[in-house]
Motif scaffolding. Structure first.
Motif, short mmCIF file in Angstrom:
data_model
loop_
_atom_site.label_atom_id
_atom_site.label_comp_id
_atom_site.label_asym_id
_atom_site.label_seq_id
_atom_site.Cartn_x
_atom_site.Cartn_y
_atom_site.Cartn_z
N LEU A 1 -4.99 -4.91 -1.11
CA LEU A 1 -5.00 -3.80 -2.06
C LEU A 1 -4.09 -4.09 -3.24
O LEU A 1 -4.43 -3.80 -4.40
N ASN A 2 -2.94 -4.69 -2.96
CA ASN A 2 -1.99 -4.99 -4.01
C ASN A 2 -2.51 -6.08 -4.95
O ASN A 2 -2.39 -5.97 -6.17
N GLU A 3 -3.12 -7.11 -4.37
CA GLU A 3 -3.56 -8.25 -5.17
C GLU A 3 -4.91 -8.04 -5.85
O GLU A 3 -5.11 -8.42 -7.00
N HIS A 4 -5.84 -7.41 -5.13
CA HIS A 4 -7.20 -7.30 -5.64
C HIS A 4 -7.65 -5.86 -5.93
O HIS A 4 -8.64 -5.66 -6.63
N GLY A 5 -6.95 -4.89 -5.35
CA GLY A 5 -7.37 -3.50 -5.53
C GLY A 5 -8.38 -3.04 -4.50
O GLY A 5 -8.83 -1.90 -4.53
N ARG B 1 -8.23 11.48 -7.03
CA ARG B 1 -8.63 10.47 -6.05
C ARG B 1 -7.89 9.16 -6.34
O ARG B 1 -7.98 8.63 -7.44
N VAL B 2 -7.19 8.67 -5.34
CA VAL B 2 -6.38 7.46 -5.50
C VAL B 2 -7.06 6.26 -4.84
O VAL B 2 -7.24 5.21 -5.44
N ARG C 1 -9.38 0.97 -4.78
CA ARG C 1 -8.84 1.91 -5.76
C ARG C 1 -9.96 2.75 -6.35
O ARG C 1 -11.02 2.24 -6.72
N SER C 2 -9.73 4.03 -6.45
CA SER C 2 -10.78 4.94 -6.89
C SER C 2 -11.16 4.79 -8.35
O SER C 2 -12.20 5.29 -8.77
N ASP D 1 -0.69 11.56 -8.33
CA ASP D 1 0.15 10.51 -8.90
C ASP D 1 -0.68 9.30 -9.31
O ASP D 1 -1.88 9.22 -9.05
N SER D 2 -0.02 8.34 -9.93
CA SER D 2 -0.71 7.15 -10.42
C SER D 2 -1.10 6.23 -9.27
O SER D 2 -0.57 6.31 -8.17
N VAL D 3 -2.06 5.32 -9.55
CA VAL D 3 -2.56 4.41 -8.52
C VAL D 3 -1.90 3.06 -8.64
O VAL D 3 -1.26 2.73 -9.64
N ILE D 4 -2.05 2.23 -7.60
CA ILE D 4 -1.49 0.89 -7.59
C ILE D 4 -2.25 -0.02 -8.54
O ILE D 4 -3.40 0.23 -8.84
#
Length: 200
Positions: free
Chosen positions: A19-23, A129-130, A172-173, A197-200
């Protein structure tokens, strides 16, 4: 059967890294065969209650042609999946500070010929939606049955994700994606982990 903790088949560290690297990330063999069977039975026994899917504010659009049933407490098996995602939300909050507060979900049925054209679940961050999570709950799927998730990752690379049984695709949405035309009935649960809140 009740899911009281995250299954050990969920490789949490790998999911967080992806999730962190590619979403996006996916989890294979998410649940036990017994649970999957009960969940499929719950879904198929309620197909007569499904309605045409809509986009924002209940507007039915030609951008999509699937049918849905929102998951409420009466759907005991599906509620267990929602609870698992809620538990996972706490891990996402700890690692990415997303402030996720709730999970909403519906069953989705794509009959042969049905699709969902290119879109974002959170266009221009217009809703809360996050993270989106699609769980493929059919017990069998063949490559030529279509229905793949076509997704653009956070680095603008495109991926085609097969709706493999008992797989969760999480992304990620705000990412652009579509569901390619199904050649065979495709069943799933679509869920959104929601926050302001904001997304990664």
């Amino acid at each position: 059967m009740e899911i009281t903790f995250l299954p050990n088949t969920w490789n949490i560290d790998q999911v967080l890294d992806d999730l962190n690297e590619h979403g996006f990330a996916f989890i294979d063999n998410a649940y036990s065969k017994d649970y999957v069977h009960q969940l499929v039975e719950e879904c198929t026994s309620n197909l007569n209650r499904f309605r045409d899917a809509a986009i924002q504010n209940g507007v039915v659009s030609k951008i999509r042609s699937d049918h849905i049933l929102w998951i409420t407490d009466e759907l005991n098996m599906a509620t267990q999946h929602v609870k698992a995602l809620d538990e996972f939300s706490k891990i996402l909050n700890q690692n990415f500070y997303l402030g996720i507060k709730q999970v909403e979900a519906h069953f989705a049925c794509y009959n042969a010929g049905e699709f969902y054209a290119l879109h974002r679940d959170n266009p221009q961050k217009k809703n809360d939606r996050v993270i989106s999570a699609v769980y493929y709950l059919h017990e069998e799927w063949q490559e030529d049955w279509g229905g793949q998730l076509h997704l653009q990752d956070k680095n603008d690379h495109w991926h085609t994700i097969t709706p493999k049984p008992n797989r969760i695709a999480m992304f990620r949405s705000d990412l652009l994606h579509e569901v390619l035309e199904a050649k065979h009935q495709r069943l799933s649960i679509t869920a959104w982990l929601r926050s302001n809140d904001s997304v990664i």
